[in-house]
Design a protein around this motif. Structure first.
Motif, mmCIF file in Angstrom:
data_model
loop_
_atom_site.group_PDB
_atom_site.id
_atom_site.type_symbol
_atom_site.label_atom_id
_atom_site.label_comp_id
_atom_site.label_asym_id
_atom_site.label_seq_id
_atom_site.Cartn_x
_atom_site.Cartn_y
_atom_site.Cartn_z
ATOM 1 N N GLN A 145 9.223 10.278 -173.501
ATOM 2 C CA GLN A 145 10.633 10.884 -172.987
ATOM 3 C C GLN A 145 10.920 11.758 -174.051
ATOM 4 O OE1 GLN A 145 13.467 8.413 -170.851
ATOM 5 N NE2 GLN A 145 11.867 6.898 -171.165
ATOM 6 N N ILE A 146 11.304 13.004 -173.825
ATOM 7 C CA ILE A 146 11.709 13.877 -175.254
ATOM 8 C C ILE A 146 13.456 14.244 -174.886
ATOM 9 C CG2 ILE A 146 11.525 15.973 -176.542
ATOM 10 C CD1 ILE A 146 8.484 15.924 -175.282
ATOM 11 N N SER A 147 13.867 13.944 -175.837
ATOM 12 C CA SER A 147 15.366 13.889 -175.997
ATOM 13 C C SER A 147 15.567 15.541 -176.416
ATOM 14 C CB SER A 147 16.356 12.843 -176.543
ATOM 15 O OG SER A 147 16.004 11.828 -175.997
ATOM 16 N N LEU A 148 16.347 16.479 -175.891
ATOM 17 C CA LEU A 148 16.468 17.517 -176.755
ATOM 18 C C LEU A 148 17.723 17.953 -176.951
ATOM 19 C CD1 LEU A 148 14.365 19.331 -173.654
ATOM 20 C CD2 LEU A 148 13.568 18.790 -175.893
ATOM 21 N N TYR A 149 18.102 18.135 -178.123
ATOM 22 C CA TYR A 149 19.415 18.322 -178.598
ATOM 23 C C TYR A 149 19.784 19.906 -178.935
ATOM 24 C CZ TYR A 149 19.093 13.258 -179.243
ATOM 25 O OH TYR A 149 18.833 12.031 -179.219
ATOM 26 N N ASP A 150 19.004 20.836 -178.928
ATOM 27 C CA ASP A 150 19.155 22.241 -179.370
ATOM 28 C C ASP A 150 19.411 23.211 -178.617
ATOM 29 O OD1 ASP A 150 18.708 20.942 -181.881
ATOM 30 O OD2 ASP A 150 16.706 21.508 -182.370
ATOM 31 N N GLY A 151 19.558 22.970 -177.279
ATOM 32 C CA GLY A 151 20.062 23.940 -176.105
ATOM 33 C C GLY A 151 18.839 24.281 -175.291
ATOM 34 N N LEU A 152 19.058 25.614 -174.510
ATOM 35 C CA LEU A 152 18.146 25.885 -173.490
ATOM 36 C C LEU A 152 16.851 26.329 -173.965
ATOM 37 C CD1 LEU A 152 20.801 27.377 -170.857
ATOM 38 C CD2 LEU A 152 18.988 25.549 -170.518
ATOM 39 N N PHE A 158 9.702 23.441 -174.093
ATOM 40 C CA PHE A 158 9.200 21.973 -173.935
ATOM 41 C C PHE A 158 8.565 21.984 -172.245
ATOM 42 C CE2 PHE A 158 10.595 20.600 -177.858
ATOM 43 C CZ PHE A 158 9.455 19.769 -178.375
ATOM 44 N N ILE A 159 9.160 22.863 -171.531
ATOM 45 C CA ILE A 159 8.812 23.049 -170.014
ATOM 46 C C ILE A 159 7.461 23.604 -170.183
ATOM 47 C CG2 ILE A 159 9.209 24.128 -168.030
ATOM 48 C CD1 ILE A 159 12.298 23.573 -168.298
ATOM 49 N N GLU A 160 7.403 24.737 -171.000
ATOM 50 C CA GLU A 160 6.191 25.626 -171.003
ATOM 51 C C GLU A 160 5.045 24.776 -171.460
ATOM 52 O OE1 GLU A 160 5.623 28.396 -169.634
ATOM 53 O OE2 GLU A 160 7.479 28.269 -168.767
ATOM 54 N N LEU A 161 5.320 23.704 -172.570
ATOM 55 C CA LEU A 161 4.304 23.116 -173.128
ATOM 56 C C LEU A 161 3.812 21.992 -172.094
ATOM 57 C CD1 LEU A 161 2.643 22.034 -175.387
ATOM 58 C CD2 LEU A 161 4.506 20.570 -176.223
ATOM 59 N N GLY A 162 4.725 21.531 -171.368
ATOM 60 C CA GLY A 162 4.197 20.581 -170.226
ATOM 61 C C GLY A 162 3.395 21.334 -169.349
ATOM 62 N N ALA A 176 17.941 16.377 -171.261
ATOM 63 C CA ALA A 176 18.899 17.414 -172.014
ATOM 64 C C ALA A 176 20.204 16.618 -172.600
ATOM 65 C CB ALA A 176 19.533 18.329 -170.766
ATOM 66 N N ARG A 177 19.943 16.681 -173.857
ATOM 67 C CA ARG A 177 21.087 15.766 -174.741
ATOM 68 C C ARG A 177 22.069 16.898 -175.466
ATOM 69 N NH1 ARG A 177 19.951 11.562 -172.063
ATOM 70 N NH2 ARG A 177 19.023 10.105 -172.757
ATOM 71 N N TYR A 178 21.817 18.155 -174.899
ATOM 72 C CA TYR A 178 22.822 19.187 -175.364
ATOM 73 C C TYR A 178 23.830 19.571 -174.839
ATOM 74 C CZ TYR A 178 19.365 21.809 -172.345
ATOM 75 O OH TYR A 178 19.106 22.363 -171.280
ATOM 76 N N LEU A 179 24.304 18.779 -173.588
ATOM 77 C CA LEU A 179 25.305 19.399 -172.826
ATOM 78 C C LEU A 179 26.884 19.089 -173.565
ATOM 79 C CD1 LEU A 179 24.575 17.389 -169.654
ATOM 80 C CD2 LEU A 179 23.657 19.721 -170.365
#
Length: 299
Positions: A145-152, A158-162, A176-179
């Motif tokens: 599980q990757i918590s993303l803090y830096d935005g879209l 990371f979507i592309e990496l997956g 998405a932890r950047y809301l």
């Protein structure tokens, strides 16, 4: 500063985890005493971030550059094997697990020793790249599980990496932890056991103890890098240490007097112990199946 009862965001992974914990209910061999379904390992004292809603943003928080030893981790896996453990093993805790260069060896040993377990990581992804991600899965990782803090833009990367590695959403979870603050930053926020009073984003300790059950000590075994076993993953202040795994066995700590007292109190909605007396976490969202099993044992 946040009002303690003003929760606006519910993390859908809580529902996923609750099902996984419930489905993996096991018992101490030859008894009806529940085992934990989640082993959480906080394998260092380090994180590379100081998020505003994390105790690490408190100027007085101690950042300790130490990591769990392979021998202590091996001891845990070996003892879990003795009870035929097949639950979750999660590298997360109070730290960024990928800062530990030994993480691949830890994952590999855990998976080889406990092949029926789900070996998982929760990471901020900052040091993650294609080669490291491949190596994690090759080592035996089941899920990240990757918590993303830096935005879209970070999220898209990371979507592309997956996609490139052809990872499905069960093995590779992006959160998405950047809301916005109005959306609780994309986190089901709590005051982390009353430790956010001096954080950048303050959530004060509760003034009145919650009159609600908490199931954490019924389904989770939380091991800190130094061998301390904490009552739960919200005890950032490390106020309630149930034992030290360097000195005692897994089952000894799981069933000792301090663990028993914690369960009996929290299962009856009595939060008159530290840090529960100032904690605002909704501790009944995961683990009800274990709670019901413990009740049959007189809890």
């Amino acid at each position: 500063m946040k009002n303690e009862n003003n929760i606006k965001f519910f993390d859908p992974q809580i529902t996923v985890k609750n099902k996984s914990v419930s489905d993996r209910l096991q018992f101490v061999p030859n008894t009806f005493i529940p085992l934990p379904s989640e082993i959480e390992i906080s394998e260092s004292g380090m994180c590379n971030r100081k998020c505003s809603f994390c105790p690490r943003s408190d100027p007085n928080y101690q950042h300790i550059n130490e990591f769990i030893s392979f021998d202590l981790h091996k001891k845990l896996c070996d003892q879990l094997k003795e009870v035929n453990y097949s639950g979750l093993i999660i590298y997360s805790g109070f730290v960024e697990p990928l800062l530990d260069t030994n993480i691949y060896n830890l994952i590999n040993y855990a998976k080889l020793t406990l092949p029926k377990s789900s070996v998982e990581i929760i990471s901020n992804g900052d040091v993650l790249n294609e080669n490291r991600l491949k190596k994690l899965y090759q080592s035996g990782l089941d899920r990240i599980q990757i918590s993303l803090y830096d935005g879209l833009e970070q999220h898209k990367k990371f979507i592309e990496l997956g996609k490139k590695l052809k990872l499905d959403s069960k093995k590779y979870v992006l959160r998405a932890r950047y809301l916005s603050e109005e959306e609780d930053f994309g986190i089901t926020l709590s005051n982390r056991g009353g430790t956010l009073e001096n954080a950048e984003y303050k959530i004060m300790p509760t003034k009145k103890k919650l009159n609600k059950k908490c199931f954490y000590p019924g389904y989770k075994f939380f091991l800190d890098y130094n061998g301390d076993v904490l009552m739960c993953s919200h005890d950032w202040g490390k106020k309630n240490i149930l034992g030290n795994f360097k000195k005692n066995s897994f089952l000894d700590i799981w069933l000792n007097e301090k663990s028993t007292i914690a369960r009996k109190k929290l299962f009856s909605a009595n939060r008159n112990l530290q840090p529960c007396n100032v904690c605002d976490v909704k501790g009944d969202l995961i683990g009800e199946t274990h709670f019901e099993a413990w009740k049959k044992n007189g809890y």
